[in-house]
Design a protein around this motif. Sequence first.
Motif, PDB file in Angstrom:
ATOM      1  N   PHE A 177       3.619   7.154   2.927  1.00  0.00           N
ATOM      2  CA  PHE A 177       3.827   5.917   3.668  1.00  0.00           C
ATOM      3  C   PHE A 177       3.732   4.728   2.715  1.00  0.00           C
ATOM      4  O   PHE A 177       2.920   4.732   1.792  1.00  0.00           O
ATOM      5  CB  PHE A 177       2.788   5.770   4.779  1.00  0.00           C
ATOM      6  CG  PHE A 177       2.943   6.812   5.851  1.00  0.00           C
ATOM      7  CD1 PHE A 177       3.736   6.568   6.964  1.00  0.00           C
ATOM      8  CD2 PHE A 177       2.331   8.055   5.728  1.00  0.00           C
ATOM      9  CE1 PHE A 177       3.914   7.533   7.938  1.00  0.00           C
ATOM     10  CE2 PHE A 177       2.500   9.028   6.706  1.00  0.00           C
ATOM     11  CZ  PHE A 177       3.288   8.760   7.808  1.00  0.00           C
ATOM     12  N   VAL A 178       4.594   3.748   2.954  1.00  0.00           N
ATOM     13  CA  VAL A 178       4.506   2.518   2.178  1.00  0.00           C
ATOM     14  C   VAL A 178       4.424   1.368   3.179  1.00  0.00           C
ATOM     15  O   VAL A 178       5.268   1.255   4.074  1.00  0.00           O
ATOM     16  CB  VAL A 178       5.727   2.322   1.254  1.00  0.00           C
ATOM     17  CG1 VAL A 178       5.577   1.054   0.429  1.00  0.00           C
ATOM     18  CG2 VAL A 178       5.931   3.524   0.344  1.00  0.00           C
ATOM     19  N   SER A 179       3.390   0.551   3.045  1.00  0.00           N
ATOM     20  CA  SER A 179       3.246  -0.610   3.931  1.00  0.00           C
ATOM     21  C   SER A 179       3.330  -1.888   3.117  1.00  0.00           C
ATOM     22  O   SER A 179       2.735  -1.987   2.050  1.00  0.00           O
ATOM     23  CB  SER A 179       1.893  -0.590   4.638  1.00  0.00           C
ATOM     24  OG  SER A 179       1.850   0.447   5.579  1.00  0.00           O
ATOM     25  N   THR A 231       2.997  -6.418   9.172  1.00  0.00           N
ATOM     26  CA  THR A 231       2.970  -5.236   8.313  1.00  0.00           C
ATOM     27  C   THR A 231       4.182  -4.386   8.643  1.00  0.00           C
ATOM     28  O   THR A 231       4.390  -3.997   9.784  1.00  0.00           O
ATOM     29  CB  THR A 231       1.686  -4.407   8.530  1.00  0.00           C
ATOM     30  OG1 THR A 231       0.557  -5.256   8.325  1.00  0.00           O
ATOM     31  CG2 THR A 231       1.623  -3.248   7.556  1.00  0.00           C
ATOM     32  N   LYS A 261       2.364  -5.706   3.624  1.00  0.00           N
ATOM     33  CA  LYS A 261       1.562  -6.520   4.537  1.00  0.00           C
ATOM     34  C   LYS A 261       1.553  -7.962   4.052  1.00  0.00           C
ATOM     35  O   LYS A 261       1.362  -8.213   2.861  1.00  0.00           O
ATOM     36  CB  LYS A 261       0.138  -5.955   4.515  1.00  0.00           C
ATOM     37  CG  LYS A 261      -0.861  -6.629   5.410  1.00  0.00           C
ATOM     38  CD  LYS A 261      -2.137  -5.763   5.454  1.00  0.00           C
ATOM     39  CE  LYS A 261      -3.156  -6.328   6.417  1.00  0.00           C
ATOM     40  NZ  LYS A 261      -3.944  -7.419   5.849  1.00  0.00           N
ATOM     41  N   THR A 320       6.010  -0.869   7.806  1.00  0.00           N
ATOM     42  CA  THR A 320       5.678   0.429   7.220  1.00  0.00           C
ATOM     43  C   THR A 320       6.868   1.380   7.281  1.00  0.00           C
ATOM     44  O   THR A 320       7.540   1.472   8.314  1.00  0.00           O
ATOM     45  CB  THR A 320       4.485   1.061   7.971  1.00  0.00           C
ATOM     46  OG1 THR A 320       3.384   0.146   7.909  1.00  0.00           O
ATOM     47  CG2 THR A 320       4.070   2.381   7.347  1.00  0.00           C
ATOM     48  N   TYR A 344       0.850  -1.191   0.000  1.00  0.00           N
ATOM     49  CA  TYR A 344       0.000   0.000   0.000  1.00  0.00           C
ATOM     50  C   TYR A 344       0.884   1.240   0.000  1.00  0.00           C
ATOM     51  O   TYR A 344       1.833   1.314   0.777  1.00  0.00           O
ATOM     52  CB  TYR A 344      -0.853   0.057   1.274  1.00  0.00           C
ATOM     53  CG  TYR A 344      -1.832  -1.071   1.436  1.00  0.00           C
ATOM     54  CD1 TYR A 344      -3.134  -0.945   0.940  1.00  0.00           C
ATOM     55  CD2 TYR A 344      -1.480  -2.243   2.103  1.00  0.00           C
ATOM     56  CE1 TYR A 344      -4.053  -1.975   1.112  1.00  0.00           C
ATOM     57  CE2 TYR A 344      -2.393  -3.274   2.271  1.00  0.00           C
ATOM     58  CZ  TYR A 344      -3.677  -3.128   1.779  1.00  0.00           C
ATOM     59  OH  TYR A 344      -4.585  -4.140   1.945  1.00  0.00           O
ATOM     60  N   HIS A 383       8.444   1.040  10.888  1.00  0.00           N
ATOM     61  CA  HIS A 383       7.581   0.529  11.939  1.00  0.00           C
ATOM     62  C   HIS A 383       7.125  -0.898  11.626  1.00  0.00           C
ATOM     63  O   HIS A 383       6.814  -1.218  10.478  1.00  0.00           O
ATOM     64  CB  HIS A 383       6.372   1.470  12.052  1.00  0.00           C
ATOM     65  CG  HIS A 383       5.401   1.063  13.091  1.00  0.00           C
ATOM     66  ND1 HIS A 383       5.662   1.198  14.441  1.00  0.00           N
ATOM     67  CD2 HIS A 383       4.178   0.498  12.991  1.00  0.00           C
ATOM     68  CE1 HIS A 383       4.629   0.729  15.117  1.00  0.00           C
ATOM     69  NE2 HIS A 383       3.722   0.295  14.271  1.00  0.00           N
ATOM     70  N   SER A 424       8.181   5.500   6.169  1.00  0.00           N
ATOM     71  CA  SER A 424       7.723   6.802   5.695  1.00  0.00           C
ATOM     72  C   SER A 424       8.801   7.386   4.787  1.00  0.00           C
ATOM     73  O   SER A 424       9.979   7.063   4.924  1.00  0.00           O
ATOM     74  CB  SER A 424       7.468   7.736   6.879  1.00  0.00           C
ATOM     75  OG  SER A 424       8.679   8.030   7.548  1.00  0.00           O
TER      76      SER A 424
END
Length: 266
Positions: free
Chosen positions: A188-190, A253, A192, A255, A176, A243, A257
């Motif tokens: 932000f890039v997550s 997940t 998952k 994440t 995402y 994170h 930034s």
Amino acid sequence: SSQRDELDYLTKQGIKSSRTIEREIQRLNRIENYRKEFIGDISHELKTPIFAIQGFIETLLNGALEDEEVNREFLRKAMRNVNRLIYLTKDLMEISKLETGELKSEIEEIYLYEVIHDIIESLNYKAEKENIKLTIHDFDKNLKVKVDKNQVKQVFINLIENAIKYNVPNGEVEVYVYVKPKQPERVFVSVKDTGIGIDEKDIPRVTERFFRVDKSRSRERGGTGLGLAIVKHIMEAHGEKFHIESEPNKGSTFTISLHRADMVRV
Ligand code: ADP
């Protein structure tokens, strides 16, 4: 006294007080300890593949050479260990440059889409090979970020490869890319996954170099134990956040930034 002279000398060199000198000594001690620890860790990591290669070659020389099938199998196993040494060397060079600050980030403004586009083909290939469904959700193609392109590519590769590696059969990986209304200056890039997850107590440790929850699983899948340490360093060098959220047997997940660069200033 000579101590006084030395202090005067150091003062002239730009070092201001004994307090400063003390701090400098502490800094050098830390580097020295870091070096010792690093060398210890590396020796330990090198031992496993090298002894394995030695074992396979020795067995072949002791007679297994005559059996064509065994021959092939042992050479293949030796090759796998050689490959591990190659990955390890590559990651070690990367992390030592990052940790000593030798590798300077080359920050430029680029389209995030471009970074992801560059790596997607090889990651799709890896996901397919492992029967994992990889989805990159649509995002604004005009999003620009201020980053070192190669380093950020490395971050995405490491995170997505892990999400594939530590997944379950027929699992999923979703990426995402999003902006939070309250922080319009960040992207932000997550990543998952529906994988094995990480125990709460291990979450803070997975970014330590050579830490693995399950050593044999990591090794069997070509892991070096350095991927997340590299990610952490790269994010720190960018002054950005990294994170981890995870639940055992459910998934994780990761994440990060990034500094957004396509904002119109008012
Ligand atoms: P490795 O080369 O072992 O994959 P990393 O530094 O990339 O090294 O990761 C360290 C450890 O963190 C891994 O060995 C694994 O135990 C855990 N880990 C990393 N990513 C994930 C994930 N997506 N799901 C579950 N565990 C993970």
